[in-house]
Design a protein around this motif. Structure first.
Motif, PDB file in Angstrom:
ATOM      1  N   LYS A 184     -11.359 -25.372 -24.027  1.00  0.00           N
ATOM      2  CA  LYS A 184     -11.916 -24.311 -23.210  1.00  0.00           C
ATOM      3  C   LYS A 184     -12.418 -23.186 -24.102  1.00  0.00           C
ATOM      4  CE  LYS A 184      -8.548 -23.620 -20.173  1.00  0.00           C
ATOM      5  NZ  LYS A 184      -7.725 -23.208 -19.035  1.00  0.00           N
ATOM      6  N   ASP A 392     -15.565 -18.222  -9.897  1.00  0.00           N
ATOM      7  CA  ASP A 392     -14.698 -18.668 -10.994  1.00  0.00           C
ATOM      8  C   ASP A 392     -15.308 -18.421 -12.374  1.00  0.00           C
ATOM      9  OD1 ASP A 392     -12.433 -19.458  -9.691  1.00  0.00           O
ATOM     10  OD2 ASP A 392     -13.224 -21.442  -9.230  1.00  0.00           O
ATOM     11  N   ASN A 395     -12.605 -16.213 -14.469  1.00  0.00           N
ATOM     12  CA  ASN A 395     -11.461 -16.848 -15.104  1.00  0.00           C
ATOM     13  C   ASN A 395     -11.829 -17.717 -16.305  1.00  0.00           C
ATOM     14  OD1 ASN A 395     -12.203 -19.185 -13.849  1.00  0.00           O
ATOM     15  ND2 ASN A 395     -10.215 -19.589 -12.879  1.00  0.00           N
ATOM     16  N   ARG A 396     -13.079 -17.569 -16.777  1.00  0.00           N
ATOM     17  CA  ARG A 396     -13.408 -18.177 -18.072  1.00  0.00           C
ATOM     18  C   ARG A 396     -14.096 -17.185 -18.998  1.00  0.00           C
ATOM     19  NH1 ARG A 396     -17.049 -23.126 -16.941  1.00  0.00           N
ATOM     20  NH2 ARG A 396     -17.715 -22.787 -19.079  1.00  0.00           N
ATOM     21  N   TRP A 434      -5.067 -16.834 -17.776  1.00  0.00           N
ATOM     22  CA  TRP A 434      -4.559 -17.844 -18.710  1.00  0.00           C
ATOM     23  C   TRP A 434      -4.604 -17.366 -20.160  1.00  0.00           C
ATOM     24  CZ3 TRP A 434      -8.183 -19.195 -22.277  1.00  0.00           C
ATOM     25  CH2 TRP A 434      -9.534 -19.135 -21.918  1.00  0.00           C
TER      26      TRP A 434
HETATM   27  C1  LIG Z   1     -10.490 -20.968 -12.395  1.00  0.00           C
HETATM   28  O1  LIG Z   1      -9.883 -20.939 -11.125  1.00  0.00           O
HETATM   29  C2  LIG Z   1     -10.183 -22.085 -10.324  1.00  0.00           C
HETATM   30  C3  LIG Z   1      -9.569 -21.889  -8.948  1.00  0.00           C
HETATM   31  O2  LIG Z   1      -8.689 -20.847  -8.878  1.00  0.00           O
HETATM   32  C4  LIG Z   1      -9.667 -23.323 -11.006  1.00  0.00           C
HETATM   33  O3  LIG Z   1      -9.987 -24.440 -10.231  1.00  0.00           O
HETATM   34  C5  LIG Z   1     -10.311 -23.446 -12.369  1.00  0.00           C
HETATM   35  O4  LIG Z   1      -9.786 -24.538 -13.060  1.00  0.00           O
HETATM   36  C6  LIG Z   1     -10.068 -22.185 -13.180  1.00  0.00           C
HETATM   37  N1  LIG Z   1     -10.828 -22.269 -14.402  1.00  0.00           N
HETATM   38  C7  LIG Z   1     -10.283 -22.050 -15.580  1.00  0.00           C
HETATM   39  C8  LIG Z   1     -11.200 -22.147 -16.761  1.00  0.00           C
HETATM   40  O5  LIG Z   1      -9.123 -21.774 -15.714  1.00  0.00           O
END
Ligand SMILES: *[C@@H]1O[C@H](CO)[C@@H](O)[C@H](O)[C@H]1NC(C)=O
Ligand SMILES: *[C@@H]1O[C@H](CO)[C@@H](O)[C@H](O)[C@H]1NC(C)=O
Ligand SMILES: *[C@@H]1O[C@H](CO)[C@@H](O)[C@H](O)[C@H]1NC(C)=O
Ligand SMILES: *[C@@H]1O[C@H](CO)[C@@H](O)[C@H](O)[C@H]1NC(C)=O
Length: 634
Positions: A184, A392, A395-396, A434
């Motif tokens: 990632k 989303d 979250n990256r 994360w």
């Molecule tokens: C971001 O969040 C979504 C749903 O909450 C999840 O499916 C996805 O894997 C996440 N992406 C990362 C890169 O963590």
């Protein structure tokens, strides 16, 4: 002999300071004393809290005057006859509210380089009131300019549209991206708004601030600027070097040689990220701002994957009109330029979902010119953050919601509070949850830096760390912390990654912040008719004149008045004597600030910062820095 002379002058000057202190004129910092047990909106915010520096900001704004126009009510006044829509079948211009017949012409541009100054294709179509089917334009990434005339051959619509379809239907995009490997990569997004100070963000962005509480983030209250304008503050972020070091004024060639000799290969972040397998995106709500100045070396070498500049240039040349008296708020047809930028960010979301990205967005229209415009940005930026979150993308991505400096002009800037806030730009880092789980020490360090003094150089180091996430592992962070702790003051790097603890005893000098922008030095007011103050002020005017002398078209500046003078306190055991001056010159009535150091001779130790608008007086010069000082001959 001359040496002795200036030494004595400095002594006389210092005696003057003791005299002032004796009569109870306190350092300016004391004016921002902490008030307790008062309602929240009157409480101060601690911005920097280190052993070397305590800095607070006031929640209450300083004095300002609103502009005569109701700026936040101004709207684009032309109709929006067409909107751009990408569907699986291709790109279409969709008609909106057509009330009569129009004949339209369109010109198709390459989405890569508008400067080729030619169109790939042109065509005509009719628009009729009952029309509701789209006009097919083609497929993939496209930019199209359209003009429509009514029956009387009057031009009624002129606009530029762009299509950046989602990756799947974008036939021009390469499909090699799926081989990016399983690991990632953390995307990076610089989400910039010009001229927003940390305090102005707390005052004017209630929705964004409230929403931030639901996201993992760190506010870096001690973020300092290191140069006067956007360019001088963003260049260090992107390259790790300042404008002087890059010596761009000598032209690209001189810059290249200077650079190769001392520093190796220039690696603007765009390039490094591209090499590391990231996609790149760039967008500004302006054609003539930051991008045009970095263009010659930062952007031309790297082809940006997704670039808004060709769109802005085409709008700027053909369809732009202004809605305010000062002509800084621009529209194309029914949309303000700001909205074009936000539309671009929206269209990129499917791309940002799919690939690791280094993206850079900068909004500047009107924010630096109108105090009251800031408050209108709260909701749009809340919407951007929510859109990124829902898709989303957040979250990256490491998002840097940031600015370059506070308000730089106008009545607000003239107040002591405005002067302080100018040097305290907004910086908030928003990151995925994360990241903290994966790199607990690095994120704990980032959090611990919230009230430390940080700079764009640090941001550069931080973003270099992101390229090599291995360095963020606890074991590595531990080693790097040890290394940092054992560095002598001399070996301390200027830029330190924010994933490491910024040293508590860091000074402005170590951080690369010049006196003029250093908010951690106490200032003592001096009488403006003091001999040394006047002499230093004359020196400052001479410095202005020698800077503008390369331009035969500028009138010589004379000292009109010394408005303010402060002694800059470097600490008790320092032998540095420096004055911070605010002067007014004529012709042009420019108000300037700068610091002058007193040693054997007078030395200018900062850029010269103009804090009043120069409007049309410097039309004859193109260099942005000289422009602030020039009053054209005719
Ligand atoms: C971001 O969040 C979504 C749903 O909450 C999840 O499916 C996805 O894997 C996440 N992406 C990362 C890169 O963590
Ligand atoms: C400021 O720093 C001191 C010493 O590190 C600490 O005790 C204090 O809690 C800090 N104050 C704030 C508001 O962070
Ligand atoms: C419309 O006006 C332009 C000039 O403004 C002219 O060149 C053109 O021939 C006119 N078209 C028609 C159909 O009259
Ligand atoms: C600045 O003034 C404050 C309060 O008067 C004082 O505590 C601090 O030590 C001073 N800083 C310097 C660098 O002199």
């Amino acid at each position: 002999m001359a040496k002795m002379h200036s030494y004595m002058r400095a002594m006389v000057f210092l005696t003057g300071i003791l005299f002032l202190m004796y009569f109870g004129l306190h350092p300016m910092t004391e004016m921002y004393g902490g008030e307790k047990s008062v309602p929240l909106e009157y409480q101060d915010v601690i911005l920097i809290n280190t052993s070397k520096c305590h800095l607070t900001g006031r929640r209450q704004p300083g004095v300002y005057s609103l502009s005569i126009e109701l700026i936040d009510r101004l709207r684009c006044r032309k109709p929006q006859l067409l909107v751009a829509e990408s569907r699986p079948g291709g790109n279409f211009l969709m008609p909106r509210q057509i009330s009569m017949d129009f004949l339209c012409q369109y010109w198709l541009l390459t989405a890569v380089d508008v400067r080729l100054n030619r169109y790939l294709h042109e065509g005509h179509f009719h628009l009729r009131p009952e029309a509701n089917i789209g006009i097919p334009i083609g497929t993939g990434r496209q930019i199209v300019r359209t003009q429509c005339w009514n029956n009387l051959n009057e031009s009624k619509y002129h606009d530029v549209h762009f299509f950046f379809p989602p990756p799947d239907s974008d036939l021009t995009s390469k499909s090699d991206s799926e081989t990016e490997g399983g690991s990632k990569k953390l995307s990076v997004m610089v989400l910039g708004i010009d001229s927003i100070s940390q305090m102005s963000f707390l005052r004017h962005f209630p929705y964004v601030n409230a929403h931030l509480n639901t996201l993992p983030h760190t506010k870096l209250f001690g973020y300092s600027r290191v140069g006067t304008d956007a360019y001088a503050n963003l260049l260090p972020l992107l390259s790790g070097m300042n404008t002087d070091e890059l010596a761009l004024d000598g032209g690209e060639e001189s810059f290249k040689t200077a650079f190769d000799k001392e520093l190796g290969v220039l690696r603007p972040l765009w390039e490094s990220y591209k090499e590391a397998g990231y996609r790149t995106a760039y967008g500004e709500d302006n054609a003539q701002s930051f991008a045009s100045r970095i263009d010659k070396w930062l952007l031309s070498k790297t082809v940006l994957d997704l670039d808004l500049r060709p769109v802005m240039l085409e709008m700027d040349q053909h369809t732009r009109y202004s809605i305010d008296i000062r002509e800084v708020l621009h529209c194309s047809a029914g949309r303000p330029f700001q909205e074009v930028l936000r539309d671009f960010i929206g269209k990129l979301v499917p791309h940002l979902q799919k690939h690791p990205f280094f993206s850079f967005f900068w909004e500047s229209q009107g924010v630096q010119d109108y105090y009251e415009l800031t408050g209108t940005l709260d909701v749009p930026y809340l919407m951007i953050l929510k859109r990124l979150e829902e898709a989303d993308v957040l979250n990256r991505t490491l998002v840097l919601l940031m600015s370059d400096h506070g308000l730089r002009k106008g009545t607000y800037r003239l107040s002591p509070q405005g002067m302080q806030e100018e040097s305290e730009p907004l910086l908030v880092a928003i990151y995925p949850e994360w990241l903290e789980r994966k790199y607990p020490k690095a994120i704990a360090n980032l959090r611990s830096n919230t009230r430390r003094m940080v700079t764009p150089y640090d941001l550069h180091a931080t973003l270099e760390d992101v390229l090599d996430p291995d360095l963020l592992q606890d074991a590595h962070i531990k080693d790097r912390m040890e290394e940092l702790r054992s560095s002598s003051q001399k070996n301390m790097p200027r830029g330190i990654s924010l994933f490491l603890p910024i040293p508590d005893d860091r000074t402005c000098d170590q951080a690369g912040i010049s006196s003029l922008f250093c908010v951690c030095r106490n200032l003592t007011a001096l009488p403006t008719d003091d001999g040394l103050v006047v002499r230093s002020s004359r020196f400052l005017v001479r410095s202005i004149n020698s800077l503008i002398s390369s331009q035969a078209k500028c009138r010589e500046q004379k000292l009109h008045k010394v408005l303010q003078a402060h002694f800059v306190n470097f600490g008790e055991d320092s032998f540095i004597f420096e004055l911070k001056l605010r002067i007014k010159t004529f012709p042009g009535n420019g108000v300037f600030e700068a610091t002058v150091r007193l040693s054997n001779e007078l030395i200018l130790t900062s850029p010269i910062n103009r804090i009043t608008p120069y409007l049309g007086n410097s039309y004859c010069v193109s260099d942005p820095y000289i422009k602030t000082m020039c009053f054209c001959l005719n």
